[in-house]
Scaffold this motif. Structure first.
Motif, PDB file in Angstrom:
ATOM      1  N   ILE A   1       0.869  -1.684   0.154  1.00  0.00           N
ATOM      2  CA  ILE A   1      -0.042  -0.299   0.277  1.00  0.00           C
ATOM      3  C   ILE A   1       0.994   1.331  -0.126  1.00  0.00           C
ATOM      4  CG2 ILE A   1      -1.863   1.468   1.694  1.00  0.00           C
ATOM      5  CD1 ILE A   1      -1.927  -1.114   2.271  1.00  0.00           C
ATOM      6  N   ASN A   2       1.990   1.334   0.866  1.00  0.00           N
ATOM      7  CA  ASN A   2       2.771   2.511   1.420  1.00  0.00           C
ATOM      8  C   ASN A   2       3.199   2.602  -0.510  1.00  0.00           C
ATOM      9  OD1 ASN A   2       4.463   0.386   1.717  1.00  0.00           O
ATOM     10  ND2 ASN A   2       5.606   1.240   2.992  1.00  0.00           N
ATOM     11  N   GLU A   3       3.362   2.198  -1.345  1.00  0.00           N
ATOM     12  CA  GLU A   3       4.558   2.102  -2.467  1.00  0.00           C
ATOM     13  C   GLU A   3       3.438   2.786  -3.898  1.00  0.00           C
ATOM     14  OE1 GLU A   3       6.994  -0.656  -3.552  1.00  0.00           O
ATOM     15  OE2 GLU A   3       8.199  -0.949  -1.931  1.00  0.00           O
ATOM     16  N   ALA A   4       2.219   2.649  -3.807  1.00  0.00           N
ATOM     17  CA  ALA A   4       0.728   1.746  -3.999  1.00  0.00           C
ATOM     18  C   ALA A   4       1.502   3.379  -5.026  1.00  0.00           C
ATOM     19  CB  ALA A   4      -0.849   1.762  -4.259  1.00  0.00           C
ATOM     20  N   ALA A   5       0.924   4.703  -5.023  1.00  0.00           N
ATOM     21  CA  ALA A   5       0.912   5.829  -5.010  1.00  0.00           C
ATOM     22  C   ALA A   5       2.414   6.358  -6.275  1.00  0.00           C
ATOM     23  CB  ALA A   5       0.944   7.018  -4.757  1.00  0.00           C
ATOM     24  N   SER A   6       3.917   5.824  -6.130  1.00  0.00           N
ATOM     25  CA  SER A   6       4.485   6.251  -6.249  1.00  0.00           C
ATOM     26  C   SER A   6       4.432   5.188  -7.614  1.00  0.00           C
ATOM     27  CB  SER A   6       5.925   5.844  -6.047  1.00  0.00           C
ATOM     28  OG  SER A   6       6.155   4.582  -4.961  1.00  0.00           O
ATOM     29  N   GLN A   7       4.498   3.801  -7.698  1.00  0.00           N
ATOM     30  CA  GLN A   7       4.315   2.676  -8.679  1.00  0.00           C
ATOM     31  C   GLN A   7       3.032   3.127  -9.513  1.00  0.00           C
ATOM     32  OE1 GLN A   7       6.453   0.426  -8.956  1.00  0.00           O
ATOM     33  NE2 GLN A   7       7.314   0.117  -6.626  1.00  0.00           N
ATOM     34  N   VAL A   8       2.307   3.496  -9.011  1.00  0.00           N
ATOM     35  CA  VAL A   8       0.640   4.230 -10.213  1.00  0.00           C
ATOM     36  C   VAL A   8       2.166   4.908 -11.256  1.00  0.00           C
ATOM     37  CG1 VAL A   8      -1.168   4.987 -10.547  1.00  0.00           C
ATOM     38  CG2 VAL A   8      -1.038   3.436  -8.533  1.00  0.00           C
ATOM     39  N   GLN A   9       2.785   5.851 -10.258  1.00  0.00           N
ATOM     40  CA  GLN A   9       2.942   7.282 -11.262  1.00  0.00           C
ATOM     41  C   GLN A   9       3.982   6.564 -11.958  1.00  0.00           C
ATOM     42  OE1 GLN A   9       3.888   9.946  -7.959  1.00  0.00           O
ATOM     43  NE2 GLN A   9       1.879  10.058  -7.974  1.00  0.00           N
TER      44      GLN A   9
END
Ligand code: ATP
Ligand code: MG
Length: 597
Positions: free
Chosen positions: A578-586
């Motif tokens: 979860i905590n990496e989700a935003a950066s991975q999406v980007q």
């Protein structure tokens, strides 16, 4: 409170405020359909209706709902950026135009039925603009005066109106559509050539950035006029246009423009003409059988009525007549199939037509013969008598009072006119066209500037169009699968969707909302599917609408702290904490954006 949390409270606390770029699916006006709409024949039309992007209000007139509007605005923005980079300046001209300027240019009648005309309360005639050459030329003619102000290129992005004979395929051929049209003014032909090249390059960047696979082809300049033109064709099976290209060199042309080389045929001793019975034999296929000759020995006839002039066109049996080439040669505006009455007047018998025995008395009847036909020895052609053909027809001996002109379409049996390599044919969607107009409009409308020596000269003009709404449809034609649309990121209505699979699971919803808030902070464009729908429905809609990225928040998110990222284009799935989700999406978005740069 950290930045994300502040936003989270802000957004969730203010359901009406969606931030600049994100959206809650529960609020999104996107009435998706469960069943395939019956009126849609092609994929883009079907999916745009199904995904709640467009609605028809009359034949060829559509409303654009939020998803379509967003994509259109993105295409327009790409166009603006690339046009502005070339130094072109954006303007806006009226859609309603007075008849006078069209009469002045001579196109009021030429444009024909395709033009929507209206009369105002004073009885004055107007039209809804199908294009703006006349208006722009009259706009600048009194105020753009000196060579020092040139070159100049003005453009607008605006609705155009054409009462198409067959509006169809949704946005592909509509009666109201969005066009970017630009008009350039140069001092001379050399200047125009440079401006034209700038536009050609800008168009290439625009369509590349929109993610289209396209081909640039030589084109006919049609109604618009002028000498030199290219079309930008998005290659797609459903395309109404046909393009030919060389399998070896750069040659590529619209089929209407492509000029095939004359084919040579074996020289034979000429035999005397002989009439023979061919009852019920009005097609070439039947004729080949009955006459027992190869199709290359047969001669086919097609007759057009062009503003009252009868044009009898002769091509080899295995070839087809290029009506656009015929119109280029004969001139005129309105090309229709010749009526039985008109044929009779000139001694032509339908199904059995040829120049032999035709009654050609004056210029209201022209006979055009393709040069390849002139190569035939001892062929078969109509006898202008019901149920009869001639054998041993040698056109160079038997066809009299004819004009020899290339009037056939190129085929895959032809060779490249430049390098003789094999030719291939493909379907395309014309998304843009650039024209070197020269002085056609500036002369007709007396738009001149003063050159260095103080002499008045007509502007040398170019015009450049992009079908914005057609580009949107073309993208869907190129990028889709059986489940729906697959947008290139640059023109996707939103970049992605977050799918909390069970809205009754509070922890799941919170994880999804947090992620949504985080992506919003970073100005990404995401939809949070907060609808109280089953997971299956959400997946289906996500695939149909075609969000480039799906972020799936399911049981694993709650139990193991993992989120799944799915790339719509490839179907690839990545499981990330979860905590990496935003950066991975980007990161994934970045990769997707790089595909079309
Ligand atoms: P077509 O041959 O397809 O009728 P056109 O050559 O008449 O198009 P242009 O005058 O070159 O069209 O207009 C510029 C662009 O506007 C075209 O390249 C096309 O993308 C778009 N366009 C033209 N007609 C329509 C239409 N009826 N519906 C949607 N887009 C259109
Ligand atoms: Mg065109």
């Amino acid at each position: 409170m950290d930045k994300t949390a502040v936003f989270y409270v802000f957004i969730i606390g203010n359901p009406d405020i969606q931030g600049g770029f994100c959206m809650l699916a529960s609020k999104l006006y996107c009435p998706t359909l469960r069943n395939d709409p019956v009126e849609a024949d092609i994929v883009s039309h079907k999916y745009m209706l199904k995904a709640g992007m467009i609605r028809k209000n009359a034949s060829g007139f559509y409303s654009f709902l939020p998803l379509a509007r967003r994509s259109i605005l993105k295409i327009e923005q790409i166009i603006r950026e690339e046009m502005n980079k070339t130094g072109a300046q954006e303007i806006m001209m009226p859609i309603v135009q007075p008849a006078e300027i069209w009469q002045e240019s001579g196109r009021w009648d030429v444009y024909g039925k395709e033009m929507f005309k209206l009369v105002d309360r004073h009885g004055k005639e107007h039209c809804l603009a199908p294009t703006h050459e006349e208006l722009i030329t009259t706009l600048v003619r009194n105020e753009l005066r000196s060579y020092k102000q040139l070159p100049i290129n003005l453009y607008q992005i605006q609705n155009k109106y054409r009462d198409e004979i067959r509006p169809r395929f949704g946005l592909m051929r509509s009666r109201e559509f969005v066009m970017k049209d630009a008009y350039s003014f140069d001092m001379d032909e050399e200047g125009l050539a440079l401006t034209y090249q700038d536009m050609y390059n800008a168009y290439s960047r625009i369509f590349t950035r929109c993610g289209l696979q396209y081909s640039i082809v030589l084109a006919d300049s049609g109604q618009i006029g002028g000498k030199y033109s290219h079309e930008f064709m998005a290659l797609a099976q459903s395309g109404e246009a046909e393009v030919v290209s060389c399998t070896h060199c750069e040659y590529a042309a619209d089929i209407e423009q492509a000029e095939p080389k004359t084919l040579t045929m074996d020289v034979e001793p000429m035999v005397e003409l002989s009439k023979f019975a061919t009852p019920h034999c009005s097609t070439i296929e039947e004729l080949v059988k009955v006459a027992a000759v190869p199709i290359e020995k047969t001669i086919k006839a097609v007759a057009f009525d062009i503003d009252g002039v009868l044009a009898l066109c002769m091509v080899r049996g295995d070839h087809d007549v290029n009506d656009v080439a015929v119109q280029r040669i004969v001139g005129g505006n309105d090309v229709t199939t010749a009526s039985a009455e008109l044929l009779k007047q000139h001694g032509l018998v339908p199904g059995y037509m040829s120049p032999i025995g035709a009654n050609k008395t004056d210029e209201s009847f022209v006979i055009l013969v393709d040069p390849t036909v002139m190569q035939i020895y001892n062929g078969v052609a109509g006898a202008n008598e019901e149920g009869y053909h001639y054998r041993y027809v040698t056109p160079q001996r038997d066809f009299t009072d004819v004009r020899v002109e290339t009037i056939r379409f190129m085929t895959e049996q032809d060779q490249c006119p430049l390098c003789n390599a094999p030719i291939q044919r493909a379907h395309g969607i014309e998304v843009g066209q650039v024209f070197q107009l020269g002085t056609k409009y500036s002369e007709a409308l007396q738009a001149t500037f003063l050159d260095k020596t103080g002499k008045a000269k007509p502007f040398v003009m170019g015009c450049y169009g992009i079908g914005v709404t057609r580009t949107l449809a073309a993208s869907i034609e190129q990028y889709h699968d059986e489940n729906g649309i697959i947008w290139p990121v640059a023109i996707a209505p939103y970049e992605g969707v977050i799918l909390p699979l069970n809205m009754k699971d509070e922890s799941m919803v919170t994880i999804a909302q947090n992620l949504y808030a985080q992506l919003m902070v970073d100005n990404d464009e995401f939809v949070l599917d907060d609808r109280n729908e089953r997971a299956g429905v959400k997946f289906k809609d996500a695939d149909l609408i075609g969000y480039p990225i799906q972020v799936i928040v399911g049981k694993d998110a709650v139990q193991q702290g993992n989120i799944e990222i799915k790339i719509r284009r490839t179907g690839e799935k990545y499981v990330v904490p979860i905590n990496e989700a935003a950066s991975q999406v980007q990161n994934k978005l970045k990769e997707l954006r790089q595909l079309h740069q």
